[in-house]
Design a protein around this motif. Structure first.
Motif, PDB file in Angstrom:
ATOM      1  N   ARG A  47       0.811  -1.219   0.000  1.00  0.00           N
ATOM      2  CA  ARG A  47       0.000   0.000   0.000  1.00  0.00           C
ATOM      3  C   ARG A  47       0.845   1.270   0.000  1.00  0.00           C
ATOM      4  NH1 ARG A  47      -0.327   1.866   5.307  1.00  0.00           N
ATOM      5  NH2 ARG A  47       0.225   0.313   6.881  1.00  0.00           N
ATOM      6  N   LYS A  48       2.110   1.180   0.369  1.00  0.00           N
ATOM      7  CA  LYS A  48       3.005   2.338   0.375  1.00  0.00           C
ATOM      8  C   LYS A  48       3.771   2.493  -0.941  1.00  0.00           C
ATOM      9  CE  LYS A  48       3.761   2.249   5.361  1.00  0.00           C
ATOM     10  NZ  LYS A  48       4.754   2.089   6.422  1.00  0.00           N
ATOM     11  N   LEU A  49       3.587   1.568  -1.871  1.00  0.00           N
ATOM     12  CA  LEU A  49       4.295   1.605  -3.150  1.00  0.00           C
ATOM     13  C   LEU A  49       3.281   1.618  -4.303  1.00  0.00           C
ATOM     14  CD1 LEU A  49       7.017  -1.021  -2.250  1.00  0.00           C
ATOM     15  CD2 LEU A  49       7.328   1.443  -2.368  1.00  0.00           C
ATOM     16  N   PRO A  50       2.803   2.794  -4.712  1.00  0.00           N
ATOM     17  CA  PRO A  50       1.759   2.871  -5.740  1.00  0.00           C
ATOM     18  C   PRO A  50       2.183   2.308  -7.096  1.00  0.00           C
ATOM     19  CG  PRO A  50       2.584   5.060  -5.175  1.00  0.00           C
ATOM     20  CD  PRO A  50       3.206   4.092  -4.212  1.00  0.00           C
ATOM     21  N   LYS A  51       3.461   2.343  -7.398  1.00  0.00           N
ATOM     22  CA  LYS A  51       3.939   1.788  -8.667  1.00  0.00           C
ATOM     23  C   LYS A  51       3.637   0.290  -8.749  1.00  0.00           C
ATOM     24  CE  LYS A  51       8.394   0.673 -10.359  1.00  0.00           C
ATOM     25  NZ  LYS A  51       9.821   0.906 -10.257  1.00  0.00           N
ATOM     26  N   PHE A  52       3.882  -0.425  -7.668  1.00  0.00           N
ATOM     27  CA  PHE A  52       3.615  -1.864  -7.642  1.00  0.00           C
ATOM     28  C   PHE A  52       2.112  -2.143  -7.567  1.00  0.00           C
ATOM     29  CE2 PHE A  52       8.064  -1.868  -6.253  1.00  0.00           C
ATOM     30  CZ  PHE A  52       8.576  -2.798  -7.131  1.00  0.00           C
ATOM     31  N   GLN A  53       1.359  -1.293  -6.872  1.00  0.00           N
ATOM     32  CA  GLN A  53      -0.091  -1.458  -6.825  1.00  0.00           C
ATOM     33  C   GLN A  53      -0.683  -1.393  -8.226  1.00  0.00           C
ATOM     34  OE1 GLN A  53      -1.480   1.634  -4.201  1.00  0.00           O
ATOM     35  NE2 GLN A  53      -1.581   0.250  -2.442  1.00  0.00           N
ATOM     36  N   GLU A  54      -0.206  -0.457  -9.033  1.00  0.00           N
ATOM     37  CA  GLU A  54      -0.699  -0.307 -10.397  1.00  0.00           C
ATOM     38  C   GLU A  54      -0.356  -1.524 -11.244  1.00  0.00           C
ATOM     39  OE1 GLU A  54       0.291   2.500 -14.209  1.00  0.00           O
ATOM     40  OE2 GLU A  54       0.374   3.417 -12.219  1.00  0.00           O
TER      41      GLU A  54
END
Length: 102
Positions: free
Chosen positions: A90-97
């Motif tokens: 949840r703290k890494l939006p690049k990986f969430q995307e």
């Protein structure tokens, strides 16, 4: 010896090249410490050191790859990856995307 019944987690393996290939696979995950976690899978992927893995809401970097072969037949049995924790998903939006697009 690891069996398919021992697979306890869903893992997303993300390559670090420009294409960002993502492979979703069932795996056996053991989370000990941030620098000493490991994940074992039953097939050999084209994943190498410094690629990333998302498991149980955490993002890890692969620090070591260990391939296990049958002692007599010399055929592939399993692949174990030693992991180092990067941060929570949840703290890494690049990986969430990347995960959301799968």
């Amino acid at each position: 010896m690891l069996t398919k019944a021992g697979l306890n987690a869903e893992a997303y393996f993300i390559t670090s090249d420009k294409l960002k290939m993502v492979t979703k696979i069932k795996a056996h995950f053991v989370e000990n410490l941030p620098v000493n976690s490991k994940i074992t899978i039953m097939e050999d992927l084209m994943i190498k050191e410094n690629d990333n893995v998302v498991v149980n809401g955490n993002v890890f970097k692969i620090s070591q790859k260990i391939i296990t072969k049958h002692p007599v037949k010399k055929t592939f049995v399993s692949c174990e990856y030693r992991l180092t924790l990067l941060d929570q998903l949840r703290k890494l939006p690049k990986f969430q995307e990347i995960i959301a697009n799968q």
